[in-house]
Design a protein around this motif. Structure first.
Motif, mmCIF file in Angstrom:
data_model
loop_
_atom_site.group_PDB
_atom_site.id
_atom_site.type_symbol
_atom_site.label_atom_id
_atom_site.label_comp_id
_atom_site.label_asym_id
_atom_site.label_seq_id
_atom_site.Cartn_x
_atom_site.Cartn_y
_atom_site.Cartn_z
ATOM 1 N N LEU A 1 2.636 51.169 24.022
ATOM 2 C CA LEU A 1 2.647 49.722 24.196
ATOM 3 C C LEU A 1 3.108 49.389 25.607
ATOM 4 O O LEU A 1 4.210 49.716 26.006
ATOM 5 C CB LEU A 1 3.568 49.053 23.170
ATOM 6 C CG LEU A 1 3.605 47.536 23.207
ATOM 7 C CD1 LEU A 1 2.237 46.949 22.915
ATOM 8 C CD2 LEU A 1 4.633 47.017 22.235
ATOM 9 N N GLU A 2 2.211 48.768 26.362
ATOM 10 C CA GLU A 2 2.502 48.445 27.757
ATOM 11 C C GLU A 2 3.012 47.014 27.919
ATOM 12 O O GLU A 2 3.735 46.703 28.857
ATOM 13 C CB GLU A 2 1.230 48.635 28.582
ATOM 14 C CG GLU A 2 1.440 48.461 30.057
ATOM 15 C CD GLU A 2 0.181 48.789 30.810
ATOM 16 O OE1 GLU A 2 -0.426 47.852 31.353
ATOM 17 O OE2 GLU A 2 -0.195 49.974 30.844
ATOM 18 N N VAL B 1 2.347 53.578 19.967
ATOM 19 C CA VAL B 1 1.540 52.802 19.024
ATOM 20 C C VAL B 1 0.832 53.796 18.110
ATOM 21 O O VAL B 1 0.105 54.670 18.582
ATOM 22 C CB VAL B 1 0.522 51.903 19.764
ATOM 23 C CG1 VAL B 1 -0.327 51.127 18.776
ATOM 24 C CG2 VAL B 1 1.252 50.956 20.711
ATOM 25 N N ARG C 1 -6.867 50.995 29.036
ATOM 26 C CA ARG C 1 -6.131 49.917 28.380
ATOM 27 C C ARG C 1 -6.940 49.340 27.222
ATOM 28 O O ARG C 1 -8.139 49.122 27.353
ATOM 29 C CB ARG C 1 -5.831 48.770 29.349
ATOM 30 C CG ARG C 1 -5.104 49.149 30.597
ATOM 31 C CD ARG C 1 -3.619 49.150 30.396
ATOM 32 N NE ARG C 1 -2.785 49.318 31.557
ATOM 33 C CZ ARG C 1 -2.879 50.224 32.497
ATOM 34 N NH1 ARG C 1 -3.855 51.070 32.501
ATOM 35 N NH2 ARG C 1 -1.996 50.294 33.466
ATOM 36 N N GLY D 1 -1.621 55.182 21.546
ATOM 37 C CA GLY D 1 -1.208 55.110 22.943
ATOM 38 C C GLY D 1 0.216 54.598 23.036
ATOM 39 O O GLY D 1 1.007 54.771 22.120
ATOM 40 N N LEU E 1 -1.553 42.888 21.765
ATOM 41 C CA LEU E 1 -0.852 44.066 22.290
ATOM 42 C C LEU E 1 -1.699 44.673 23.404
ATOM 43 O O LEU E 1 -2.914 44.804 23.261
ATOM 44 C CB LEU E 1 -0.679 45.125 21.201
ATOM 45 C CG LEU E 1 -0.005 44.719 19.900
ATOM 46 C CD1 LEU E 1 -0.134 45.843 18.890
ATOM 47 C CD2 LEU E 1 1.437 44.389 20.143
ATOM 48 N N VAL F 1 -2.239 48.134 25.044
ATOM 49 C CA VAL F 1 -1.930 49.535 24.763
ATOM 50 C C VAL F 1 -2.570 50.400 25.835
ATOM 51 O O VAL F 1 -3.764 50.276 26.110
ATOM 52 C CB VAL F 1 -2.459 49.941 23.368
ATOM 53 C CG1 VAL F 1 -2.126 51.388 23.067
ATOM 54 C CG2 VAL F 1 -1.895 49.020 22.287
ATOM 55 N N SER F 2 -1.770 51.273 26.449
ATOM 56 C CA SER F 2 -2.327 52.190 27.451
ATOM 57 C C SER F 2 -2.578 53.542 26.801
ATOM 58 O O SER F 2 -1.839 53.982 25.930
ATOM 59 C CB SER F 2 -1.393 52.323 28.655
ATOM 60 O OG SER F 2 -0.157 52.858 28.273
ATOM 61 N N GLN F 3 -3.663 54.189 27.249
ATOM 62 C CA GLN F 3 -4.065 55.490 26.732
ATOM 63 C C GLN F 3 -4.420 56.409 27.888
ATOM 64 O O GLN F 3 -4.709 55.959 28.985
ATOM 65 C CB GLN F 3 -5.314 55.378 25.860
ATOM 66 C CG GLN F 3 -5.141 54.692 24.565
ATOM 67 C CD GLN F 3 -6.451 54.723 23.775
ATOM 68 O OE1 GLN F 3 -7.528 54.518 24.325
ATOM 69 N NE2 GLN F 3 -6.348 54.972 22.494
#
Length: 102
Positions: free
Chosen positions: A35-36, A25, A60, A33, A49, A51-53
């Motif tokens: 896209l989970e 992303v 998240r 991050g 969305l 998004v994991s970081q």
């Protein structure tokens, strides 16, 4: 009576939402991050969305789907609008920090 042969696709088309999972992303400011997944609305359409970081994807973020402006399948990137902001932090640290700020 003989039925006609019907060919079914073995994988979803690249333009479906689930095909975007694990794309990077990005914004104009830089990467955000990975896209989970998606939170879906009552009709099953992607609304947010996920998004994991960070290390091991522990942080998240939820980003409204309206902030998605482009998808680059060749580079496996989801592009967000400049200045895109998450709806709310999803990790434990972010929840603690938001409690302290109140």
């Amino acid at each position: 009576m003989r039925l006609p042969f019907v060919s079914l696709p073995s994988a979803p088309p690249a333009d479906t939402a689930d095909a975007l999972v694990y794309y990077v992303v990005d914004t104009a400011e830089g990467p955000v991050g990975v896209l989970e997944g998606f939170e879906r609305d009552e009709r099953g359409r992607p609304a947010t969305l996920i998004v994991s970081q960070g290390w091991f994807g522990r942080r998240r973020l939820l980003v409204p789907i309206e902030q998605l402006v482009d998808v680059d399948h060749a580079r496996k990137r989801v592009i967000l609008a400049p200045g895109a902001a998450p709806i709310e932090p999803k990790g434990a640290l972010e929840r603690l920090l938001s409690l302290g700020a109140a």
